[in-house]
Design an enzyme around this catalytic site. Structure first.
Site, mmCIF file in Angstrom:
data_model
loop_
_atom_site.group_PDB
_atom_site.id
_atom_site.type_symbol
_atom_site.label_atom_id
_atom_site.label_comp_id
_atom_site.label_asym_id
_atom_site.label_seq_id
_atom_site.Cartn_x
_atom_site.Cartn_y
_atom_site.Cartn_z
ATOM 1 N N ASP A 134 -14.473 19.581 58.244
ATOM 2 C CA ASP A 134 -14.051 20.691 57.645
ATOM 3 C C ASP A 134 -12.971 21.667 58.052
ATOM 4 O O ASP A 134 -12.593 21.901 59.321
ATOM 5 C CB ASP A 134 -15.452 21.547 57.462
ATOM 6 C CG ASP A 134 -15.849 22.063 58.720
ATOM 7 O OD1 ASP A 134 -15.942 21.602 59.890
ATOM 8 O OD2 ASP A 134 -16.232 23.265 58.439
ATOM 9 N N GLU A 135 -12.521 22.598 57.140
ATOM 10 C CA GLU A 135 -11.531 23.857 57.522
ATOM 11 C C GLU A 135 -10.432 23.421 58.646
ATOM 12 O O GLU A 135 -10.363 24.032 59.398
ATOM 13 C CB GLU A 135 -12.457 24.819 57.954
ATOM 14 C CG GLU A 135 -13.629 25.453 57.108
ATOM 15 C CD GLU A 135 -14.422 26.440 57.627
ATOM 16 O OE1 GLU A 135 -14.589 27.416 56.861
ATOM 17 O OE2 GLU A 135 -14.769 26.526 58.700
#
Length: 564
Positions: free
Chosen positions: A360-361
């Site tokens: 993620d991210e």
């Protein structure tokens, strides 16, 4: 004189009004106050289980139990899980004192009241044992889709005066004994009662998890074990251990000891040794809880770079390195050599079949600034689409996991960014819009977990558990096949403002609302009807020694007076 009396009367009326308004005000954190109706006290309902079983029948009578003359008889021999389970539940089922039991004020004050109530109960005799029959072998490790079904009979028409628990596996026996411990209630004077009952129960979803973050704040082993106890009391079965992140690297690696030596907050105290990790995994195992470790890459890895040189991408400004670092460098073979060795260790330390790979991210800005990476992009025909570079990295990481014979879970951004992953990938949804994300991910054919609506680290004033209770992972527009891809979900407690001092109280009993959503039938959604059972479950956890916060507003528990 008359005028003076009138003024006095007006003053008294004014003061009375002020007092009434003050009494009816709820003061909010910003100092404002809102006038509300007086809140009713929510009383617990002794002898009621949480989560609610799938099917329950009661027969209108009560069996009494003397704990000094009661046994739990198990058919399966030489099974450490069942041996420890019986010892644990013989204690938990018959608590007349509030744990911890060394408190000088821990005796319950309502024994006389319960004894008087006992005179009104029509007892159907004494219960001397519960027979626990496990039809299968003594399995060692819990796993996805394990059989947790059980059949519990107490003084049923076909077994009058007896108690019987039958399950195919030890995992079903664990869940059944937890239910038995919850439906037994104190009658006072050392005696207990249990209603004549038949319960046929099994979970709605196979993956019922709780994520804890031990990177942003370190959480001691003793507190992690308390959380595992609370999970077992609520029939959650996956501890998602987000063990490291940008902020710190508390996992002590055998092959790469510098990771924790350089990346932990305080290496001597704020780390998890191999022995401690094994202890936590075993503590979870005998409670039927899987431990799924997450080592999030290529982003969220700043702490990794402190102990592993040349792992992270150097960021550039004005054509020169600026001293900052971004995600793992995806163009170096040395990165993948390291990851192969590291995850080779992880798959041996953590026996569960699944590893959470994060994903993620991922901030592409550092990759974009690095001339070596832009040259690599051109050579591989990626153009300026950095999701292609992310796909390149993820595919190599997935190949490593597959070579290690492990399955994996990823956060939703990986597929959001157009990365093509293996069809057997489990996608973990955490971002809004929830309904559309669930619809989209399942339409792609991926098995899916939900966490979006269950972020407990977002706190607010008032009773918030009903919003977690009513959020359903299958409420989206999709085919029956799409909905069958929902494996369950996880409640999340991220660690920005949580450590060992407040983790249990902030997480529980709020996480129990999600536990019932993931275990019980879909149409059980009335939070008002569930409130007395929720209150009872909170009181039960408090009685078992967990310092859990109130969940229903004004209320009381018999053991809240012993909290120091």
């Amino acid at each position: 004189m008359l005028k003076k009396k009138k003024n006095m009367k007006s003053t008294l009326l004014c003061l009375t009004s002020i007092l009434w308004v003050v009494a009816a005000h709820n003061h909010l954190p910003d100092g404002t106050a809102v006038v509300t109706e007086p809140q009713n006290v929510v009383a617990g309902s002794p002898g009621t289980p949480w989560p609610m079983p799938k099917s329950t029948s009661e027969f209108g009578t009560v069996m009494t139990i003397d704990p000094t003359n009661f046994k739990m008889l198990v058919n399966i021999k030489n099974c450490d899980i069942m041996n420890q389970t019986v010892q644990r539940y013989m204690k938990l089922t018959f608590l007349e004192k509030c744990l911890p039991i060394d408190s000088p004020r821990n005796s319950l004050s309502n024994s006389k009241k319960n004894s008087e109530k006992n005179k009104m109960i029509k007892a159907n005799g004494m219960l001397y044992n519960i027979s626990v029959t496990v039809l299968g072998k003594c399995e060692k490790w819990p796993y996805l889709n394990m059989d947790e079904q059980y059949l519990l009979k107490i003084d049923s028409p076909d077994l009058p005066g007896k108690a019987n628990l039958v399950s195919s596996t030890v995992w079903g026996a664990l869940r059944g004994l937890e239910t038995f411990s919850q439906i037994v209630y104190s009658l006072g004077d050392g005696k207990f009662g249990v209603n004549s009952t038949m319960i046929l129960d099994s979970p709605r979803f196979s993956h019922r998890g709780l994520l804890l973050d031990t990177s942003r704040h370190f959480v001691p082993v003793s507190v992690l074990k308390q959380n595992l106890d609370a999970m077992a009391y609520s029939k959650l079965n996956v501890f998602h251990w987000h063990i490291v992140d940008d902020q710190s690297f508390p996992y002590e690696s055998l092959k790469f000891p510098k990771l924790s030596e350089m990346g932990a907050f305080i290496p001597k105290t704020h780390t998890y040794s191999q022995e401690e990790v094994a202890d936590i995994i075993n503590y979870a195992r005998v409670r039927g809880i899987r431990v799924m470790a997450e080592f999030d890459t290529p982003g969220h890895t700043q702490s990794w770079g402190k102990g592993q040189p040349d792992l992270l991408t150097p960021c550039y400004s004005g054509g020169k390195p600026n001293g900052n670092f971004g995600p793992i460098n995806p163009i170096l073979q040395s990165s993948y050599d390291f990851l192969a060795e590291f995850f080779g260790e992880i798959t041996k330390v953590f026996p569960d079949n699944y590893v959470h790979l994060g994903g993620d991210e991922v901030d592409f800005s550092c990759w974009k600034s690095n001339p070596n990476i832009t040259d690599f992009m051109k050579k591989h025909g990626f153009g300026s689409d950095y999701s292609k570079l992310e796909e390149y990295y993820e595919q190599k990481l997935v190949n490593i996991l597959q070579s290690l014979k492990k399955s994996y879970t990823i956060w939703q951004e990986v597929v959001d960014n157009g990365v093509k992953v293996d069809p057997n990938t489990v996608v973990h949804v955490w971002k809004d819009p929830q309904v559309q994300e669930l619809q989209r991910v399942t339409s792609m054919g991926y098995k899916t977990l939900l966490s979006t609506c269950w972020y407990l680290n977002y706190i607010s004033y008032g009773k918030d558990w009903p919003k977690y209770y009513t959020c359903d992972p299958q409420e989206f527009n999709g085919t029956e096949y799409q909905k069958s891809l929902i494996m369950g979900g996880e409640v999340c407690m991220w660690g920005e403002f949580v450590d060992g001092t407040n983790l249990i109280s902030r997480t529980w009993p709020r996480a129990a609302a999600v536990a019932e959503r993931l275990w019980s039938v879909a149409d059980l959604k009335d939070a008002d009807k569930a409130a007395p059972r929720f209150e009872e479950h909170r009181c039960r956890m408090l009685k078992r020694g967990l310092r859990v916060q109130p969940g229903n507003g004004p209320s009381f528990c018999e053991c809240d007076f012993v909290v120091s």
